[in-house]
Write a protein that holds these residues in place. Sequence first.
Motif, PDB file in Angstrom:
ATOM      1  N   GLY A  84       8.695  23.611  21.431  1.00 21.72           N
ATOM      2  CA  GLY A  84       9.930  22.908  21.113  1.00 21.72           C
ATOM      3  C   GLY A  84      10.770  22.547  22.322  1.00 21.72           C
ATOM      4  O   GLY A  84      11.948  22.225  22.191  1.00 21.72           O
ATOM      5  N   ARG A  85      10.174  22.588  23.500  1.00 22.39           N
ATOM      6  CA  ARG A  85      10.887  22.282  24.744  1.00 22.39           C
ATOM      7  C   ARG A  85      10.482  20.898  25.239  1.00 22.39           C
ATOM      8  O   ARG A  85      10.139  20.693  26.399  1.00 22.39           O
ATOM      9  CB  ARG A  85      10.576  23.354  25.789  1.00 22.39           C
ATOM     10  CG  ARG A  85      10.994  24.759  25.364  1.00 22.39           C
ATOM     11  CD  ARG A  85      10.253  25.834  26.138  1.00 22.39           C
ATOM     12  NE  ARG A  85      10.441  25.705  27.585  1.00 22.39           N
ATOM     13  CZ  ARG A  85       9.689  26.325  28.482  1.00 22.39           C
ATOM     14  NH1 ARG A  85       8.688  27.101  28.081  1.00 22.39           N
ATOM     15  NH2 ARG A  85       9.909  26.162  29.771  1.00 22.39           N
ATOM     16  N   ALA A  86      10.556  19.918  24.340  1.00 24.49           N
ATOM     17  CA  ALA A  86      10.063  18.572  24.647  1.00 24.49           C
ATOM     18  C   ALA A  86      10.867  17.900  25.756  1.00 24.49           C
ATOM     19  O   ALA A  86      10.304  17.176  26.582  1.00 24.49           O
ATOM     20  CB  ALA A  86      10.068  17.707  23.389  1.00 24.49           C
ATOM     21  N   GLN A  87      12.187  18.108  25.778  1.00 24.51           N
ATOM     22  CA  GLN A  87      12.997  17.480  26.817  1.00 24.51           C
ATOM     23  C   GLN A  87      12.628  18.019  28.192  1.00 24.51           C
ATOM     24  O   GLN A  87      12.524  17.261  29.169  1.00 24.51           O
ATOM     25  CB  GLN A  87      14.481  17.716  26.538  1.00 24.51           C
ATOM     26  CG  GLN A  87      15.418  16.976  27.487  1.00 24.51           C
ATOM     27  CD  GLN A  87      15.189  15.472  27.460  1.00 24.51           C
ATOM     28  OE1 GLN A  87      15.119  14.847  26.403  1.00 24.51           O
ATOM     29  NE2 GLN A  87      15.066  14.877  28.649  1.00 24.51           N
ATOM     30  N   GLU A  88      12.420  19.330  28.290  1.00 24.71           N
ATOM     31  CA  GLU A  88      11.973  19.915  29.556  1.00 24.71           C
ATOM     32  C   GLU A  88      10.611  19.364  29.944  1.00 24.71           C
ATOM     33  O   GLU A  88      10.346  19.078  31.125  1.00 24.71           O
ATOM     34  CB  GLU A  88      11.897  21.432  29.447  1.00 24.71           C
ATOM     35  CG  GLU A  88      13.227  22.130  29.250  1.00 24.71           C
ATOM     36  CD  GLU A  88      13.048  23.633  29.113  1.00 24.71           C
ATOM     37  OE1 GLU A  88      12.542  24.252  30.070  1.00 24.71           O
ATOM     38  OE2 GLU A  88      13.390  24.180  28.052  1.00 24.71           O
ATOM     39  N   ALA A  89       9.741  19.213  28.947  1.00 26.29           N
ATOM     40  CA  ALA A  89       8.408  18.674  29.213  1.00 26.29           C
ATOM     41  C   ALA A  89       8.497  17.259  29.764  1.00 26.29           C
ATOM     42  O   ALA A  89       7.762  16.889  30.687  1.00 26.29           O
ATOM     43  CB  ALA A  89       7.573  18.700  27.936  1.00 26.29           C
ATOM     44  N   LEU A  90       9.425  16.460  29.216  1.00 31.47           N
ATOM     45  CA  LEU A  90       9.593  15.089  29.703  1.00 31.47           C
ATOM     46  C   LEU A  90       9.986  15.080  31.189  1.00 31.47           C
ATOM     47  O   LEU A  90       9.505  14.239  31.954  1.00 31.47           O
ATOM     48  CB  LEU A  90      10.661  14.366  28.888  1.00 31.47           C
ATOM     49  CG  LEU A  90      10.209  13.686  27.593  1.00 31.47           C
ATOM     50  CD1 LEU A  90      11.404  13.090  26.867  1.00 31.47           C
ATOM     51  CD2 LEU A  90       9.161  12.612  27.879  1.00 31.47           C
ATOM     52  N   GLU A  91      10.846  15.996  31.575  1.00 30.68           N
ATOM     53  CA  GLU A  91      11.265  16.053  32.973  1.00 30.68           C
ATOM     54  C   GLU A  91      10.092  16.393  33.884  1.00 30.68           C
ATOM     55  O   GLU A  91       9.937  15.801  34.962  1.00 30.68           O
ATOM     56  CB  GLU A  91      12.385  17.089  33.124  1.00 30.68           C
ATOM     57  CG  GLU A  91      13.668  16.702  32.392  1.00 30.68           C
ATOM     58  CD  GLU A  91      14.708  17.809  32.397  1.00 30.68           C
ATOM     59  OE1 GLU A  91      14.452  18.855  33.058  1.00 30.68           O
ATOM     60  OE2 GLU A  91      15.756  17.641  31.752  1.00 30.68           O
ATOM     61  N   ILE A  92       9.253  17.331  33.446  1.00 28.48           N
ATOM     62  CA  ILE A  92       8.065  17.679  34.236  1.00 28.48           C
ATOM     63  C   ILE A  92       7.092  16.506  34.286  1.00 28.48           C
ATOM     64  O   ILE A  92       6.490  16.217  35.336  1.00 28.48           O
ATOM     65  CB  ILE A  92       7.381  18.924  33.649  1.00 28.48           C
ATOM     66  CG1 ILE A  92       8.291  20.155  33.779  1.00 28.48           C
ATOM     67  CG2 ILE A  92       6.042  19.187  34.332  1.00 28.48           C
ATOM     68  CD1 ILE A  92       8.567  20.570  35.202  1.00 28.48           C
ATOM     69  N   ILE A  93       6.939  15.824  33.162  1.00 29.62           N
ATOM     70  CA  ILE A  93       6.025  14.669  33.111  1.00 29.62           C
ATOM     71  C   ILE A  93       6.487  13.592  34.081  1.00 29.62           C
ATOM     72  O   ILE A  93       5.671  12.996  34.810  1.00 29.62           O
ATOM     73  CB  ILE A  93       5.948  14.122  31.677  1.00 29.62           C
ATOM     74  CG1 ILE A  93       5.184  15.101  30.786  1.00 29.62           C
ATOM     75  CG2 ILE A  93       5.276  12.751  31.653  1.00 29.62           C
ATOM     76  CD1 ILE A  93       5.285  14.790  29.302  1.00 29.62           C
ATOM     77  N   GLN A  94       7.780  13.323  34.122  1.00 31.60           N
ATOM     78  CA  GLN A  94       8.301  12.312  35.034  1.00 31.60           C
ATOM     79  C   GLN A  94       8.068  12.713  36.489  1.00 31.60           C
ATOM     80  O   GLN A  94       7.709  11.871  37.324  1.00 31.60           O
ATOM     81  CB  GLN A  94       9.785  12.093  34.759  1.00 31.60           C
ATOM     82  CG  GLN A  94      10.057  11.401  33.428  1.00 31.60           C
ATOM     83  CD  GLN A  94      11.519  11.457  33.021  1.00 31.60           C
ATOM     84  OE1 GLN A  94      12.346  12.092  33.682  1.00 31.60           O
ATOM     85  NE2 GLN A  94      11.851  10.779  31.931  1.00 31.60           N
ATOM     86  N   LYS A  95       8.252  14.004  36.797  1.00 30.35           N
ATOM     87  CA  LYS A  95       7.975  14.481  38.157  1.00 30.35           C
ATOM     88  C   LYS A  95       6.495  14.326  38.495  1.00 30.35           C
ATOM     89  O   LYS A  95       6.130  13.944  39.605  1.00 30.35           O
ATOM     90  CB  LYS A  95       8.396  15.944  38.294  1.00 30.35           C
ATOM     91  CG  LYS A  95       9.898  16.172  38.253  1.00 30.35           C
ATOM     92  CD  LYS A  95      10.214  17.652  38.366  1.00 30.35           C
ATOM     93  CE  LYS A  95      11.710  17.915  38.295  1.00 30.35           C
ATOM     94  NZ  LYS A  95      12.031  19.363  38.358  1.00 30.35           N
ATOM     95  N   ARG A  96       5.663  14.647  37.514  1.00 32.15           N
ATOM     96  CA  ARG A  96       4.219  14.556  37.729  1.00 32.15           C
ATOM     97  C   ARG A  96       3.792  13.103  37.944  1.00 32.15           C
ATOM     98  O   ARG A  96       2.964  12.812  38.826  1.00 32.15           O
ATOM     99  CB  ARG A  96       3.490  15.148  36.523  1.00 32.15           C
ATOM    100  CG  ARG A  96       1.976  15.087  36.604  1.00 32.15           C
ATOM    101  CD  ARG A  96       1.469  15.870  37.790  1.00 32.15           C
ATOM    102  NE  ARG A  96       0.013  15.934  37.788  1.00 32.15           N
ATOM    103  CZ  ARG A  96      -0.718  16.198  38.861  1.00 32.15           C
ATOM    104  NH1 ARG A  96      -0.119  16.431  40.024  1.00 32.15           N
ATOM    105  NH2 ARG A  96      -2.013  16.256  38.781  1.00 32.15           N
TER     106      ARG A  96
END
Length: 219
Positions: A84-96
């Motif tokens: 349920g930490r989709a927003q955090e995941a989005l931030e990591i995805i953008q960094k990646r």
Amino acid sequence: MRQIIGRICLSVMLALPIFAVPSQATAQTTDNTDEKLFNDPPAADKGWQGLANVLEALSPGVDTSLPLTPSQITDRIEQMINQGRAQEALEIIQKREAQRAESQALGEDVQLMFLHARALAATGRENEAEQIYRDMTITYPELPEPWNNLASIYIKQKQLDRAQDALSMALSAFPEYDLARYNLGQVQLMQAYESFSQAGQSGIADAAQKAQAVQRILE
């Protein structure tokens, strides 16, 4: 045709009637960027176990400071979405994604694209997620998972015919994809419920009872 190297069919439940989506698409990553995206602090071990961990870290071939591999990164991102930490995941995805662009990595990280769409959908940005899934169906038509998740968006939009078409495409790409076949059955039950309900409103005998029976199955 690209070779499919494995299939991950872990299911998660959306806010839909028993509709399951896969957590990752089959993919192959090609880069070896050195920058770390996750920096988890080590656990504060004490006593003999702590000493054992230190000795293990000093053993040849073990380096806990090394960055995660591309596969490990996508696994961690998937775990965040599932938690349920989709927003955090989005931030990591953008960094990646920025990391890959800076290193001029060859090829596409298909799993990262798929997880990007999942994270967008989980944060309510379904139009953006839909576009990524649609792009994937064009670029990687042999992958059934984008078609399956595209169907989940269409169901939320109450576009059952488009959902059925998407699931049929998933099964055309991979006939043994049981998750898509299950979801197709769910969509067909939803269509049956709509048809029986409309027939019942028109005065057709027993249609309302049949609609209720289908609804009980869906529940």
